[in-house]
Design a protein around this motif. Sequence first.
Motif, short mmCIF file in Angstrom:
data_model
loop_
_atom_site.label_atom_id
_atom_site.label_comp_id
_atom_site.label_asym_id
_atom_site.label_seq_id
_atom_site.Cartn_x
_atom_site.Cartn_y
_atom_site.Cartn_z
N PRO A 1 28.55 12.40 1.34
CA PRO A 1 28.37 12.21 -0.11
C PRO A 1 27.33 11.16 -0.49
CG PRO A 1 30.66 11.74 0.55
CD PRO A 1 29.92 12.16 1.76
N GLU A 2 27.04 10.22 0.40
CA GLU A 2 26.09 9.15 0.07
C GLU A 2 24.67 9.46 0.52
OE1 GLU A 2 25.86 8.65 4.25
OE2 GLU A 2 27.32 9.53 2.91
N THR A 3 24.45 10.59 1.15
CA THR A 3 23.16 10.89 1.77
C THR A 3 22.03 10.88 0.74
OG1 THR A 3 24.29 12.28 3.38
CG2 THR A 3 21.92 12.55 3.21
N MET A 4 20.92 10.27 1.13
CA MET A 4 19.70 10.31 0.33
C MET A 4 18.51 10.41 1.29
SD MET A 4 19.28 6.44 -1.16
CE MET A 4 18.61 5.12 -0.16
N VAL A 5 17.36 10.75 0.74
CA VAL A 5 16.12 10.75 1.51
C VAL A 5 15.15 9.80 0.83
CG1 VAL A 5 16.48 13.10 2.35
CG2 VAL A 5 15.09 12.73 0.30
N THR A 6 14.18 9.34 1.60
CA THR A 6 13.20 8.39 1.08
C THR A 6 11.81 8.94 1.33
OG1 THR A 6 14.69 6.54 1.52
CG2 THR A 6 12.37 6.01 1.20
N LEU A 7 11.06 9.13 0.26
CA LEU A 7 9.67 9.57 0.35
C LEU A 7 8.79 8.34 0.28
CD1 LEU A 7 7.79 12.08 0.43
CD2 LEU A 7 7.60 11.83 -2.05
N CYS A 8 7.97 8.16 1.30
CA CYS A 8 7.06 7.03 1.39
C CYS A 8 5.64 7.55 1.16
CB CYS A 8 7.19 6.38 2.77
SG CYS A 8 6.09 5.00 3.07
N SER B 1 0.81 -1.21 0.00
CA SER B 1 0.00 0.00 0.00
C SER B 1 0.85 1.27 0.00
CB SER B 1 -0.96 0.00 1.19
OG SER B 1 -0.26 -0.17 2.40
N TYR B 2 2.15 1.12 0.26
CA TYR B 2 3.08 2.25 0.17
C TYR B 2 4.12 1.99 -0.91
CZ TYR B 2 1.52 4.45 4.52
OH TYR B 2 0.77 5.07 5.49
N THR B 3 4.61 3.08 -1.51
CA THR B 3 5.72 3.03 -2.47
C THR B 3 6.80 3.99 -1.99
OG1 THR B 3 4.32 2.44 -4.34
CG2 THR B 3 6.42 3.47 -4.87
N LEU B 4 8.04 3.53 -2.03
CA LEU B 4 9.18 4.36 -1.65
C LEU B 4 9.77 5.01 -2.89
CD1 LEU B 4 11.02 1.94 0.82
CD2 LEU B 4 9.24 3.64 1.32
N ASN B 5 10.12 6.29 -2.79
CA ASN B 5 10.78 7.03 -3.85
C ASN B 5 12.10 7.54 -3.28
OD1 ASN B 5 11.66 8.99 -5.71
ND2 ASN B 5 9.57 9.39 -6.36
N PHE B 6 13.20 7.20 -3.94
CA PHE B 6 14.54 7.53 -3.44
C PHE B 6 15.07 8.77 -4.12
CE2 PHE B 6 13.83 2.96 -3.24
CZ PHE B 6 13.88 2.78 -1.87
N VAL B 7 15.51 9.73 -3.32
CA VAL B 7 16.05 10.99 -3.83
C VAL B 7 17.44 11.17 -3.26
CG1 VAL B 7 15.74 13.49 -3.97
CG2 VAL B 7 13.72 11.98 -3.93
N LEU B 8 18.44 11.18 -4.13
CA LEU B 8 19.82 11.36 -3.70
C LEU B 8 20.04 12.83 -3.34
CD1 LEU B 8 19.90 8.56 -4.96
CD2 LEU B 8 22.13 9.11 -5.88
N THR B 9 20.65 13.05 -2.17
CA THR B 9 20.92 14.41 -1.68
C THR B 9 22.38 14.51 -1.24
OG1 THR B 9 20.13 13.78 0.51
CG2 THR B 9 18.53 14.84 -0.97
N PRO B 10 23.32 14.24 -2.16
CA PRO B 10 24.73 14.23 -1.75
C PRO B 10 25.15 15.56 -1.15
CG PRO B 10 24.54 14.28 -4.14
CD PRO B 10 23.16 14.07 -3.60
N MET B 11 25.92 15.44 -0.09
CA MET B 11 26.50 16.56 0.64
C MET B 11 25.47 17.41 1.39
SD MET B 11 29.45 15.58 0.38
CE MET B 11 30.13 16.76 1.52
N VAL B 12 24.22 16.94 1.47
CA VAL B 12 23.34 17.53 2.48
C VAL B 12 23.99 17.26 3.83
CG1 VAL B 12 21.12 17.23 3.66
CG2 VAL B 12 21.20 17.54 1.19
N HIS B 13 24.65 16.10 3.90
CA HIS B 13 25.52 15.83 5.04
C HIS B 13 26.79 15.14 4.56
CE1 HIS B 13 25.88 14.61 9.56
NE2 HIS B 13 26.76 15.51 9.18
#
Length: 196
Positions: A146-153, A132-144
């Motif tokens: 270099p590998e940092t990303m966020v996940t929208l559920c 019932s949920y879908t994850l969407n991955f957004v890369l946010t390098p150097m927000v902190h």
Amino acid sequence: MKAITNKIFYVGVNDRNKSLFEGLWPLPNGVSYNSYLIDDEKVCLIDTVEVDFFTQYLENIREVLGDRPIDYLVVNHMEPDHSGSIALIKKYYPAIRVIGNKKTFGMMQGFYGVASEDDVEVKNGETLALGSYTLNFVLTPMVHWPETMVTLCAPTEGVEGAKDTVLFSGDAFGCFGALNGGIIDADINCDTFWLE
């Protein structure tokens, strides 16, 4: 364990013992290690916690799942307060598939000696349906880091059962301070966090 919304639970822990974060930053109000569990058709863990708190963390997870397995672990950030329990989670849930971006897996191997052919590398904008949920991955390098990303559920279009959209933002909006019972802003007094 606390419910965030339908099928999404906070399974993180508080650290009120550590006086300095990474040996540098004072922690007069402690710190929380935030991890979340999405209990959908596929079960997904979002980040882990500092390894010293693994026992409490595992209890929090089992309070939601009992003995059921976890399908995925999304690693949004490799700093040890987010990733410190990866090796132990893989021991307790050997079939878990780790999801991260290309930089995540190099750091995971270097930090913890953990790698698997079942790991799932995601690129910016890719998605993963859990039911019932879908994850969407957004890369946010150097927000902190270099590998940092966020996940929208977000609720899966055309599928019943999901209620709200939740952003798992890693350290993008982070601050120090242990949680005192509440998880979302509406449930806590945020005054002490503004300076952070």
